[in-house]
Scaffold this active site. Structure first.
Site, PDB file in Angstrom:
ATOM      1  N   ASN A   9     -44.932 -37.516  13.682  1.00  0.00           N
ATOM      2  CA  ASN A   9     -44.708 -37.439  12.239  1.00  0.00           C
ATOM      3  C   ASN A   9     -44.311 -38.844  11.798  1.00  0.00           C
ATOM      4  O   ASN A   9     -43.138 -39.230  11.898  1.00  0.00           O
ATOM      5  CB  ASN A   9     -43.601 -36.411  11.957  1.00  0.00           C
ATOM      6  CG  ASN A   9     -43.313 -36.261  10.477  1.00  0.00           C
ATOM      7  OD1 ASN A   9     -43.861 -36.998   9.646  1.00  0.00           O
ATOM      8  ND2 ASN A   9     -42.437 -35.334  10.142  1.00  0.00           N
ATOM      9  N   ARG A  70     -48.862 -35.068  11.855  1.00  0.00           N
ATOM     10  CA  ARG A  70     -48.629 -34.571  10.500  1.00  0.00           C
ATOM     11  C   ARG A  70     -49.286 -35.573   9.556  1.00  0.00           C
ATOM     12  O   ARG A  70     -48.970 -36.764   9.586  1.00  0.00           O
ATOM     13  CB  ARG A  70     -47.125 -34.517  10.232  1.00  0.00           C
ATOM     14  CG  ARG A  70     -46.812 -34.038   8.849  1.00  0.00           C
ATOM     15  CD  ARG A  70     -45.331 -33.981   8.625  1.00  0.00           C
ATOM     16  NE  ARG A  70     -45.044 -33.420   7.328  1.00  0.00           N
ATOM     17  CZ  ARG A  70     -43.818 -33.195   6.888  1.00  0.00           C
ATOM     18  NH1 ARG A  70     -42.791 -33.467   7.661  1.00  0.00           N
ATOM     19  NH2 ARG A  70     -43.641 -32.691   5.701  1.00  0.00           N
ATOM     20  N   HIS A 158     -45.303 -29.801   1.844  1.00  0.00           N
ATOM     21  CA  HIS A 158     -44.443 -29.006   2.738  1.00  0.00           C
ATOM     22  C   HIS A 158     -45.205 -27.831   3.346  1.00  0.00           C
ATOM     23  O   HIS A 158     -44.601 -26.837   3.754  1.00  0.00           O
ATOM     24  CB  HIS A 158     -43.197 -28.453   2.000  1.00  0.00           C
ATOM     25  CG  HIS A 158     -42.105 -29.461   1.806  1.00  0.00           C
ATOM     26  ND1 HIS A 158     -41.310 -29.469   0.684  1.00  0.00           N
ATOM     27  CD2 HIS A 158     -41.660 -30.469   2.580  1.00  0.00           C
ATOM     28  CE1 HIS A 158     -40.439 -30.465   0.772  1.00  0.00           C
ATOM     29  NE2 HIS A 158     -40.625 -31.088   1.916  1.00  0.00           N
ATOM     30  N   ARG A 218     -35.605 -38.078  -5.530  1.00  0.00           N
ATOM     31  CA  ARG A 218     -36.742 -37.909  -6.450  1.00  0.00           C
ATOM     32  C   ARG A 218     -36.321 -37.054  -7.633  1.00  0.00           C
ATOM     33  O   ARG A 218     -35.574 -36.089  -7.462  1.00  0.00           O
ATOM     34  CB  ARG A 218     -37.922 -37.248  -5.742  1.00  0.00           C
ATOM     35  CG  ARG A 218     -38.567 -38.118  -4.696  1.00  0.00           C
ATOM     36  CD  ARG A 218     -39.611 -37.373  -3.891  1.00  0.00           C
ATOM     37  NE  ARG A 218     -39.331 -37.480  -2.471  1.00  0.00           N
ATOM     38  CZ  ARG A 218     -39.882 -36.730  -1.519  1.00  0.00           C
ATOM     39  NH1 ARG A 218     -40.764 -35.798  -1.839  1.00  0.00           N
ATOM     40  NH2 ARG A 218     -39.565 -36.906  -0.265  1.00  0.00           N
ATOM     41  N   GLU A 336     -41.765 -27.476  11.702  1.00  0.00           N
ATOM     42  CA  GLU A 336     -43.099 -28.025  11.429  1.00  0.00           C
ATOM     43  C   GLU A 336     -43.760 -28.528  12.717  1.00  0.00           C
ATOM     44  O   GLU A 336     -44.974 -28.449  12.875  1.00  0.00           O
ATOM     45  CB  GLU A 336     -42.976 -29.174  10.417  1.00  0.00           C
ATOM     46  CG  GLU A 336     -42.578 -28.665   9.042  1.00  0.00           C
ATOM     47  CD  GLU A 336     -41.810 -29.677   8.210  1.00  0.00           C
ATOM     48  OE1 GLU A 336     -40.814 -30.243   8.715  1.00  0.00           O
ATOM     49  OE2 GLU A 336     -42.205 -29.901   7.057  1.00  0.00           O
TER      50      GLU A 336
END
Ligand code: ADP
Length: 354
Positions: A9, A70, A158, A218, A336
């Protein structure tokens, strides 16, 4: 001797890696690590070298047989993971303008691995893929058609986290797995996904991972007029606006102190309190919107660093959601990496040792 899969990742300044051994039934975690503060292409490259060195020294008798990545953006085309070749890589390169902060790092890691270990097959697993099941109406902006056609759409992110939750939901709650469920992935990045029968039908992030909920740094949904105001009134450049909305806003910007929920929860500072209030309020507003898209709600699932660990935030979200009536609430840790390992195994048809 057992076969193993390396999962990478590659973020903008960090590299997370895991190695899974292929057992007969499941992929089991064998090595896990994270390299931080990677600020130059050279440091990213060296990080991959040290990951491979660590694999070589710790794998012992076991043998690396594939790499799973990923990859943030799979565009309109990639609705499922894919084995990477020159054509796929070129297509993923075309998507860089849609995810300039993430996609280049993902692709650099793929290229670096094909230089170093060219014999290993590589598989790309996309954050957008799970949301390809959204109905067309949920993927469109109210912009002239030509922009939709060139790819200005609500993609959602996601996806690997949501897919993992969907894959284990049945074991927790059959009604949630078959019915109308909202999953709240609340971490540094935060989004929510409305699932019907385990498939995404709407989600809060859209064209970029900046939309939707307020996050660590964010801002989340913003009136487009605010961007115009910043550019005209404050003469801010595109780069300056990008930095503002991705890195200086959210919990950090509102509190003026920290993007870390633990720090804010332990503070009595009024701005920290207000930042948490806004975080919870935005979740409540988006939950209402997703429940409307689902036509009701059977279950709400919390995951991600905040969703898994903060009972206070969960309780406040649930209190605000009382108007939805009796819904089942779950906390399910996401994974994940195991999703990427399993996809890689399946795409390549790798067998485990029985
Ligand atoms: P990322 O999106 O980077 O993967 P994580 O899912 O690890 O992030 O979530 C990080 C967030 O989780 C941080 O805001 C952190 O403060 C928060 N968090 C972790 N543990 C707790 C806790 N016990 N209580 C409240 N927040 C927590």
């Amino acid at each position: 001797m057992q076969d193993a899969i390396l999962v990478l990742n590659a973020g903008s300044s960090s590299l997370k890696f895991s190695v899974f051994r292929l057992e007969s039934e499941a992929a089991t975690l064998f090595i896990h690590g994270q390299l931080e503060s990677l600020t130059t292409p050279d440091s990213h490259d060296q990080a991959l070298t040290s990951v491979l060195e660590r694999c070589t020294s710790e794998l012992g008798e076991n043998r690396l047989v594939a790499v799973g990545h990923r990859v943030v953006h799979g565009g309109v085309k990639y609705a499922s993971p894919v084995q990477i070749d020159g054509v796929v890589l070129a297509e993923l390169e075309q998507l860089v303008p849609l995810a300039p902060l993430h996609q280049p790092h993902n692709l650099a890691a793929i290229r670096a691995m094909s230089r170093r270990v060219p014999h290993l097959p590589q598989v790309a697993c996309f954050d957008t893929a799970f949301h390809r099941t959204q109905p067309e109406v949920a993927q469109q902006f109210g912009l002239p058609r030509r922009f939709t056609e060139e790819g200005v759409r609500r993609y959602g992110f996601h996806g690997l986290s949501y897919e993992y939750i969907a894959s284990v939901l049945e074991g927790h709650d059959r009604r949630a797995a078959e019915g109308r469920t909202v999953v709240a992935h609340l971490g540094n990045g935060a989004s929510m996904c409305a699932m019907r029968g385990g498939k995404s039908i709407a989600t809060t992030m859209s064209f970029t991972p900046a939309d939707g909920l307020m996050m660590g740094t964010r801002c989340g949904s913003l009136d487009p007029g605010v961007l115009l105001y910043l550019m005209t009134r404050h003469s801010m450049s595109g780069d300056a606006v990008e930095h503002l909305i991705y890195h200086e806003s959210g919990l950090l910007g509102v509190s003026g102190r920290s993007s870390d929920m633990r720090v804010l929860l332990s503070s009595a500072n009024p701005n920290a309190v207000e930042a948490i209030d806004l975080f919870v309020y935005r979740i409540g507003r988006e939950l209402g919107s997703l429940a409307a898209a689902l036509g009701g709600l059977d279950a709400l699932v919390f995951t991600g660093g905040i969703g898994e660990n903060s009972a206070v935030i969960r309780e406040r979200v649930c209190r605000d959601a009382a108007w939805l009536g009796a819904i089942n609430i779950h906390v399910i840790p996401t994974n994940e990496e195991v999703m990427i390992a399993n996809h890689t195994r399946r795409v390549l048809g790798l067998k485990g040792v029985s």
